[in-house]
Design a protein around this motif. Sequence first.
Motif, PDB file in Angstrom:
ATOM      1  N   ALA A  57      12.487  -7.007 -70.929  1.00 27.80           N
ATOM      2  CA  ALA A  57      12.674  -8.305 -70.276  1.00 27.80           C
ATOM      3  C   ALA A  57      13.294  -8.125 -68.892  1.00 27.80           C
ATOM      4  N   VAL A  58      14.272  -7.232 -68.794  1.00 31.20           N
ATOM      5  CA  VAL A  58      14.921  -6.981 -67.504  1.00 31.20           C
ATOM      6  C   VAL A  58      13.962  -6.277 -66.546  1.00 31.20           C
ATOM      7  N   MET A  59      13.214  -5.298 -67.044  1.00 29.32           N
ATOM      8  CA  MET A  59      12.261  -4.598 -66.186  1.00 29.32           C
ATOM      9  C   MET A  59      11.173  -5.537 -65.677  1.00 29.32           C
ATOM     10  N   ASN A  60      10.761  -6.475 -66.494  1.00 25.66           N
ATOM     11  CA  ASN A  60       9.759  -7.450 -66.055  1.00 25.66           C
ATOM     12  C   ASN A  60      10.306  -8.301 -64.908  1.00 25.66           C
ATOM     13  N   LYS A  61      11.583  -8.660 -64.996  1.00 26.05           N
ATOM     14  CA  LYS A  61      12.204  -9.429 -63.922  1.00 26.05           C
ATOM     15  C   LYS A  61      12.332  -8.585 -62.655  1.00 26.05           C
ATOM     16  N   MET A  62      12.676  -7.319 -62.817  1.00 26.12           N
ATOM     17  CA  MET A  62      12.785  -6.428 -61.666  1.00 26.12           C
ATOM     18  C   MET A  62      11.424  -6.207 -61.001  1.00 26.12           C
ATOM     19  N   GLN A  63      10.390  -6.132 -61.804  1.00 26.01           N
ATOM     20  CA  GLN A  63       9.040  -5.940 -61.267  1.00 26.01           C
ATOM     21  C   GLN A  63       8.659  -7.100 -60.353  1.00 26.01           C
ATOM     22  N   LEU A  64       9.005  -8.317 -60.767  1.00 25.71           N
ATOM     23  CA  LEU A  64       8.722  -9.487 -59.941  1.00 25.71           C
ATOM     24  C   LEU A  64       9.638  -9.529 -58.721  1.00 25.71           C
ATOM     25  N   GLN A  65      10.904  -9.234 -58.933  1.00 25.54           N
ATOM     26  CA  GLN A  65      11.873  -9.268 -57.836  1.00 25.54           C
ATOM     27  C   GLN A  65      11.479  -8.327 -56.696  1.00 25.54           C
ATOM     28  N   HIS A  66      11.116  -7.114 -57.048  1.00 23.29           N
ATOM     29  CA  HIS A  66      10.824  -6.100 -56.035  1.00 23.29           C
ATOM     30  C   HIS A  66       9.329  -6.011 -55.703  1.00 23.29           C
ATOM     31  N   ARG A  67       8.567  -6.954 -56.268  1.00 27.15           N
ATOM     32  CA  ARG A  67       7.137  -7.072 -55.964  1.00 27.15           C
ATOM     33  C   ARG A  67       6.388  -5.763 -56.215  1.00 27.15           C
ATOM     34  N   ILE A  68       6.595  -5.251 -57.412  1.00 27.28           N
ATOM     35  CA  ILE A  68       5.978  -3.992 -57.812  1.00 27.28           C
ATOM     36  C   ILE A  68       4.679  -4.278 -58.555  1.00 27.28           C
ATOM     37  N   ARG A  69       3.658  -3.536 -58.230  1.00 23.17           N
ATOM     38  CA  ARG A  69       2.410  -3.650 -58.988  1.00 23.17           C
ATOM     39  C   ARG A  69       2.583  -2.941 -60.318  1.00 23.17           C
ATOM     40  N   PRO A  70       2.354  -3.642 -61.434  1.00 25.19           N
ATOM     41  CA  PRO A  70       2.444  -2.961 -62.736  1.00 25.19           C
ATOM     42  C   PRO A  70       1.380  -1.876 -62.852  1.00 25.19           C
ATOM     43  N   THR A  71       1.628  -0.917 -63.695  1.00 24.71           N
ATOM     44  CA  THR A  71       0.635   0.127 -63.916  1.00 24.71           C
ATOM     45  C   THR A  71      -0.648  -0.458 -64.511  1.00 24.71           C
ATOM     46  N   LEU A  72      -1.754   0.156 -64.162  1.00 25.32           N
ATOM     47  CA  LEU A  72      -3.037  -0.251 -64.735  1.00 25.32           C
ATOM     48  C   LEU A  72      -3.190   0.270 -66.162  1.00 25.32           C
ATOM     49  N   LEU A  73      -2.222   1.066 -66.595  1.00 23.97           N
ATOM     50  CA  LEU A  73      -2.298   1.696 -67.916  1.00 23.97           C
ATOM     51  C   LEU A  73      -1.467   0.949 -68.966  1.00 23.97           C
ATOM     52  N   THR A  74      -1.130  -0.306 -68.677  1.00 25.84           N
ATOM     53  CA  THR A  74      -0.281  -1.061 -69.617  1.00 25.84           C
ATOM     54  C   THR A  74      -0.903  -1.141 -71.005  1.00 25.84           C
ATOM     55  N   ASP A  75      -2.182  -1.474 -71.080  1.00 28.69           N
ATOM     56  CA  ASP A  75      -2.834  -1.581 -72.391  1.00 28.69           C
ATOM     57  C   ASP A  75      -2.889  -0.232 -73.097  1.00 28.69           C
ATOM     58  N   VAL A  76      -3.074   0.822 -72.316  1.00 33.41           N
ATOM     59  CA  VAL A  76      -3.069   2.176 -72.893  1.00 33.41           C
ATOM     60  C   VAL A  76      -1.689   2.491 -73.469  1.00 33.41           C
ATOM     61  N   ALA A  77      -0.644   2.096 -72.726  1.00 31.77           N
ATOM     62  CA  ALA A  77       0.729   2.336 -73.192  1.00 31.77           C
ATOM     63  C   ALA A  77       0.999   1.616 -74.517  1.00 31.77           C
ATOM     64  N   LYS A  78       0.465   0.403 -74.650  1.00 32.06           N
ATOM     65  CA  LYS A  78       0.666  -0.357 -75.885  1.00 32.06           C
ATOM     66  C   LYS A  78      -0.021   0.328 -77.067  1.00 32.06           C
ATOM     67  N   VAL A  79      -1.294   0.684 -76.874  1.00 36.45           N
ATOM     68  CA  VAL A  79      -2.060   1.301 -77.972  1.00 36.45           C
ATOM     69  C   VAL A  79      -1.478   2.659 -78.337  1.00 36.45           C
ATOM     70  N   ALA A  80      -1.201   3.481 -77.308  1.00 36.52           N
ATOM     71  CA  ALA A  80      -0.658   4.817 -77.566  1.00 36.52           C
ATOM     72  C   ALA A  80       0.722   4.726 -78.207  1.00 36.52           C
TER      73      ALA A  80
END
Length: 227
Positions: free
Chosen positions: A103-126
Amino acid sequence: MLTRNVVQAFRFAQTRGIATSAKPLASSVYMDPGQSKNPAVSTTPRNITEEQRSALDSALRVDQAGEVAANWIYMGQHVVLGRDPKTGPLLQEMWDQEKKHLAVMNKMQLQHRIRPTLLTDVAKVAGFGLGAVTALMGREAAMACTEAVETVIGEHYDDQLKEMESLPEGHPSVPLLRDVIKEFRDDELEHLDIAVDNFSQRAPAHAFLSSVIGAGCKVAIELCKRV
């Protein structure tokens, strides 16, 4: 394992009633709606070099992806071992902490305008697959998974803290960012201690399992930095 020793010293102090928690946890600022307009949680440094911005982007991209994977690892383990009267509550406790991290990292991602990794779905499955498979191998193997993952993540957070020394101190988000990373590092190392205390090293083929999982984590870190 210097960082692990620091955490152990902190926990020793807590058991002796020594004052160690007068200061609120750094992450609590992100969880407090009343702090939403605080510049430390709502703005990002502007006066940094392209190299510093790139380092900040890749660091938070990896951290967010890592917390996604951690949540799904614990989810997979909980599906298999959640009804175990001893292991279930332990997994739930660590999982709840990882939910907060995400939850905190998601807020930081928005705050610092970071593009999330394109591998998010891979991270979930793996992550889910790793958690479920190790849990099916038994309680000790599930704990060995936690030990291996948290060893890599603890070292990774230490490396990040060194890299962040170059960021400008003047912006309020920078010291808060470092404090959050330190807090999360200590949480992850506490999970490592919990895993060892719960016989992770009795898992079948412990050394091999740890090596494979640790290597996989390191590869994932490098991929998420770039993709």
